[in-house]
Motif scaffolding. Structure first.
Motif, PDB file in Angstrom:
ATOM      1  N   SER A  20      -4.967  13.471  -2.458  1.00 41.67           N
ATOM      2  CA  SER A  20      -4.171  12.393  -1.881  1.00 41.67           C
ATOM      3  C   SER A  20      -4.904  11.082  -2.122  1.00 41.67           C
ATOM      4  N   ARG A  28       6.812   4.729  -9.657  1.00 41.91           N
ATOM      5  CA  ARG A  28       7.777   5.808  -9.440  1.00 41.91           C
ATOM      6  C   ARG A  28       8.034   6.613 -10.706  1.00 41.91           C
ATOM      7  N   LEU A  30       3.919  12.945  -5.791  1.00 39.73           N
ATOM      8  CA  LEU A  30       4.759  12.452  -4.703  1.00 39.73           C
ATOM      9  C   LEU A  30       4.266  11.058  -4.321  1.00 39.73           C
ATOM     10  N   THR A  67       0.842  -1.195   0.000  1.00 43.83           N
ATOM     11  CA  THR A  67       0.000   0.000   0.000  1.00 43.83           C
ATOM     12  C   THR A  67       0.876   1.243   0.000  1.00 43.83           C
ATOM     13  N   LEU A  68       0.601   2.152  -0.921  1.00 46.47           N
ATOM     14  CA  LEU A  68       1.372   3.387  -1.048  1.00 46.47           C
ATOM     15  C   LEU A  68       0.414   4.566  -1.002  1.00 46.47           C
ATOM     16  N   ILE A  69       0.974   5.746  -0.809  1.00 50.41           N
ATOM     17  CA  ILE A  69       0.144   6.955  -0.856  1.00 50.41           C
ATOM     18  C   ILE A  69       0.696   7.869  -1.946  1.00 50.41           C
ATOM     19  N   ILE A 106       4.594   8.010  -1.626  1.00 51.22           N
ATOM     20  CA  ILE A 106       5.105   7.634  -0.308  1.00 51.22           C
ATOM     21  C   ILE A 106       5.048   6.118  -0.194  1.00 51.22           C
ATOM     22  N   GLU A 107       6.219   5.523  -0.084  1.00 45.07           N
ATOM     23  CA  GLU A 107       6.300   4.061  -0.025  1.00 45.07           C
ATOM     24  C   GLU A 107       6.297   3.608   1.419  1.00 45.07           C
ATOM     25  N   PRO A 108       5.940   2.342   1.664  1.00 44.29           N
ATOM     26  CA  PRO A 108       6.030   1.847   3.036  1.00 44.29           C
ATOM     27  C   PRO A 108       7.498   1.670   3.439  1.00 44.29           C
ATOM     28  N   LEU A 109       7.760   1.736   4.737  1.00 42.91           N
ATOM     29  CA  LEU A 109       9.133   1.532   5.209  1.00 42.91           C
ATOM     30  C   LEU A 109       9.596   0.132   4.870  1.00 42.91           C
ATOM     31  N   GLU A 110       8.741  -0.847   5.147  1.00 49.10           N
ATOM     32  CA  GLU A 110       9.078  -2.215   4.795  1.00 49.10           C
ATOM     33  C   GLU A 110       8.603  -2.450   3.376  1.00 49.10           C
ATOM     34  N   ILE A 159       0.421  11.780  -3.689  1.00 45.67           N
ATOM     35  CA  ILE A 159      -0.067  13.151  -3.486  1.00 45.67           C
ATOM     36  C   ILE A 159       0.233  13.956  -4.745  1.00 45.67           C
ATOM     37  N   ARG A 184      -4.691   6.660  -1.449  1.00 44.18           N
ATOM     38  CA  ARG A 184      -4.018   5.455  -0.964  1.00 44.18           C
ATOM     39  C   ARG A 184      -4.273   4.365  -1.989  1.00 44.18           C
TER      40      ARG A 184
END
Lengths: 162, 328
Positions: A124, A145, A154, A82-84, A156-160, A86, A126
Motif C-alpha cells: 500500500s 487511473r 487499486l 493525496t491518494l492511496i 483510492i481517491e479523496p472524497l473531495e 494498493i 500513499r
C-alpha cells in the motif's frame, strides 16, 4: 515575490493594485518594517496566485508604479492531492508509475509512503501529487487511473477533489 | 386501513411487531412468506403468525401462495417486503404489477423492482389512481426519499454522496479501529449477523450501486441501470492503506456518489477526513445532499434492521392513509 518600494503613504496599495488588475489572488503580505530602517525603501513580500502567463504583465505594471521587484520565487505547485494505491506496486515498476505523472511537467509526485507487509502480499502506498492548476491535477489523476488499470492497482481517491 | 404483507422475514416481522405494539389502526388481511399464506378479511392474528414463524414453521397455510394473496385478499395496500432480486426483480415485480392493476396501493422495501422498472410501475400506479411508495429501499430508517421529494422540492440537487452500505461501513470501521485485515473484519461482521454468508452483494458495492440507481431514477430524473454505476468494492483494501490514511487524520469509507449534471454514478472506497460528517461508526448510513436553496444537508441513521426498516414502511403506509384510503 519580494518587492522594494518607497516608504511613503499609499505605496503598498499602489503595489497591490496591479495584482488584482491582472486577475491575481493575494494569499499573504509580509511586511517587515524594522529590518533595514536606515534606507528610505520598504521591503514587502507577497505570496500570490496568478493565472498562467500573466507574470510579465504584472512586472510591467509594478515597474510603472515605481516598485522594483527584488526577487521572484519559483512558481509554486499550488494544488495538492493525496491518494492511496494498493497492489503489487514494486513488481509493476513504481518508479515508472511516478514518472508517468512527473512527465506531464505540470504535475509531480512530491511524497510517497510505501508499506510492504510481506513479499507476496500487496503493498500500500500513499502518494501526494502537486500541480500548478486544478485542470492539471485532474489530468494527473486521470493518468494515474489509467496506469492503475494497466497494472491492476487499486486507486483510492479523496472524497473531495484536488 | 387494511394491508397484505408479502414476505415474513426480518422486515415483515418488524412491521407485524410494530402493528401489535402500537395503535396504528392497521389490519392485516393477507400474509405470505415464501412457502405459505393466509387470507382473512376479519384480520389475521399476527401474534400467532409470529410464533409459528419463530418456531421455524410456515406463517400460514401451504396451499395459499403469495400470488393468491395479491389477487384474492381484501386489502387497501400491498406491502411487498421480500428479499431483493437484482437480476429481474421477480417474483416481487409481478406481485407489485398485479396489485397496482387491481387498483391497490403498494409500499415496498424491495430494491429490485424499483431499480429495474420504476418508470413502468410509476405509470401503472398513476393509471390506476394509486400510490407506489418505496422509502425503505434506500438507507433503511432514514427518510431520504421523502426528504428529497417533499422537503427539498424546488431545490436543484447538484451532488449526492454518502455511506449507503452498513456492512461495508462496519468492516472499514473495524479495520481502521483495530488494524484488522479485511478477512478478519468480514468474519466478525458475519458472526454478528451484519454480513451474509455470501457477502458479494455488499462488499462489491452492488447494494450501494442499486440504491444510487433508485435515487437517480426516482428522485433525480435520470434513466440509469446498475451497469451505469462505476463500481469498486472494498475486498482489496489493506490495513496498511487504512493506516496510511490515518497518518493524515483521514480514513477510508465506501462512498456512493451521484453527480446528476455529469451523469456520474460511482461507488468506490474514498479517502475522507475523520472529522467529516459522513464518517459514521459501525453499521450506520449517512448521506449528504448538496442543493442550491437549502445548502448541504447530511442525514445519518440506521440503514438496516427489522424495526428500523419497518419504520420506513409504516411511514409510507400512514402517508397513504392520510391522503387516500377510505373505509379504514
Amino acid at each position: 515575490m519580494k518587492l522594494e518600494m518607497r516608504d511613503q503613504p499609499g505605496q503598498l496599495v499602489a503595489a497591490l493594485q496591479p495584482i488584482s488588475a491582472v486577475g491575481g489572488n493575494i494569499i499573504a503580505v509580509i511586511h517587515q518594517r524594522e529590518t533595514p530602517a536606515a534606507t528610505e525603501t520598504l521591503d514587502v513580500q507577497i505570496v500570490l496566485e496568478l493565472p498562467e502567463g500573466r507574470l510579465s504583465r504584472l512586472l510591467e505594471l509594478l515597474r510603472e508604479q515605481g516598485v522594483s521587484v527584488v526577487r521572484i520565487d519559483e512558481e509554486r505547485l499550488l494544488y495538492e492531492c493525496t491518494l492511496i494505491m494498493i497492489g503489487h506496486l514494486m513488481h509493476t515498476d513504481l518508479s515508472d508509475t511516478v514518472d508517468r505523472i512527473d512527465m506531464t511537467g505540470s504535475a509531480e509526485v512530491t511524497e510517497l509512503s510505501l508499506v510492504m507487509p510481506a513479499i507476496s502480499s500487496p503493498s500500500s502506498a500513499r502518494i501526494t501529487i502537486r500541480s500548478t492548476t486544478r485542470e492539471e491535477m485532474k489530468k494527473a489523476i486521470r493518468i494515474l487511473r489509467s496506469v492503475a488499470e494497466q497494472k491492476d492497482l487499486l486507486i483510492i481517491e479523496p472524497l473531495e477533489g484536488a | 386501513m387494511r394491508i397484505a404483507i408479502l414476505g415474513f422475514g426480518s422486515v415483515g416481522r418488524g412491521i407485524a411487531r410494530a402493528i401489535l405494539a402500537k395503535n396504528l389502526d392497521i389490519t392485516v388481511t393477507g400474509l405470505a412468506d415464501s412457502r405459505s399464506g393466509i387470507i382473512d378479511p376479519a384480520g389475521i392474528d399476527l401474534e400467532a403468525a409470529l410464533s409459528r414463524k419463530d418456531n421455524g414453521g410456515p406463517c400460514g397455510s401451504l396451499d395459499v401462495t403469495p400470488a393468491d394473496v395479491v389477487a384474492k385478499a381484501d386489502y387497501d395496500v400491498l406491502v411487498e417486503v421480500t428479499p431483493t432480486n437484482v437480476d429481474d426483480g421477480e417474483p416481487a415485480l409481478g406481485h407489485i404489477r398485479g396489485a397496482l392493476r387491481r387498483g391497490k396501493h403498494v409500499v415496498t422495501s424491495n430494491k429490485g423492482p424499483i431499480a429495474l422498472a420504476y418508470p413502468e410501475l410509476r405509470d401503472l400506479a398513476a393509471t390506476n389512481g394509486v400510490f407506489l411508495r418505496y422509502e425503505a429501499t434506500v438507507c433503511g430508517a432514514i427518510p431520504l426519499i421523502h426528504a428529497m421529494k417533499e422537503g427539498l422540492a424546488g431545490n436543484t440537487i447538484s451532488r449526492l454522496y454518502g455511506v449507503f452500505n452498513g456492512t461495508c461501513n462496519y468492516i472499514l470501521t473495524r479495520m481502521a479501529e483495530d488494524g484488522l485485515t479485511y478477512e478478519q473484519a468480514l468474519a466478525e461482521a458475519r458472526e454478528l449477523g451484519y454480513a451474509e454468508a455470501d457477502p458479494t452483494y455488499d462488499v462489491e458495492g452492488i447494494d450501494a450501486g442499486i440504491k444510487l440507481v433508485i435515487l437517480a431514477n426516482t428522485v433525480l430524473d435520470m434513466r440509469t441501470t446498475l451497469d451505469d454505476v462505476e463500481r469498486t468494492g472494498i475486498t482489496l483494501l489493506t490495513p496498511e492503506a487504512l493506516r496510511l490514511a490515518e497518518d493524515q487524520d483521514c480514513t477510508i469509507r465506501l462512498i456512493g456518489e451521484i453527480v446528476p449534471e455529469a451523469g456520474v454514478l460511482r461507488v468506490s472506497p474514498r479517502i475522507i477526513a475523520k472529522s467529516h460528517p459522513l464518517v459514521v461508526e459501525g453499521t450506520l448510513n449517512a448521506v449528504t445532499v448538496e442543493t442550491d436553496l437549502a445548502g448541504d444537508l447530511t442525514f445519518i441513521g440506521k440503514g438496516a434492521g427489522s424495526v428500523e426498516t419497518a419504520s420506513a414502511v409504516i411511514g409510507d403506509l400512514l402517508y397513504i392513509r392520510d391522503r387516500h384510503v377510505q373505509g379504514s
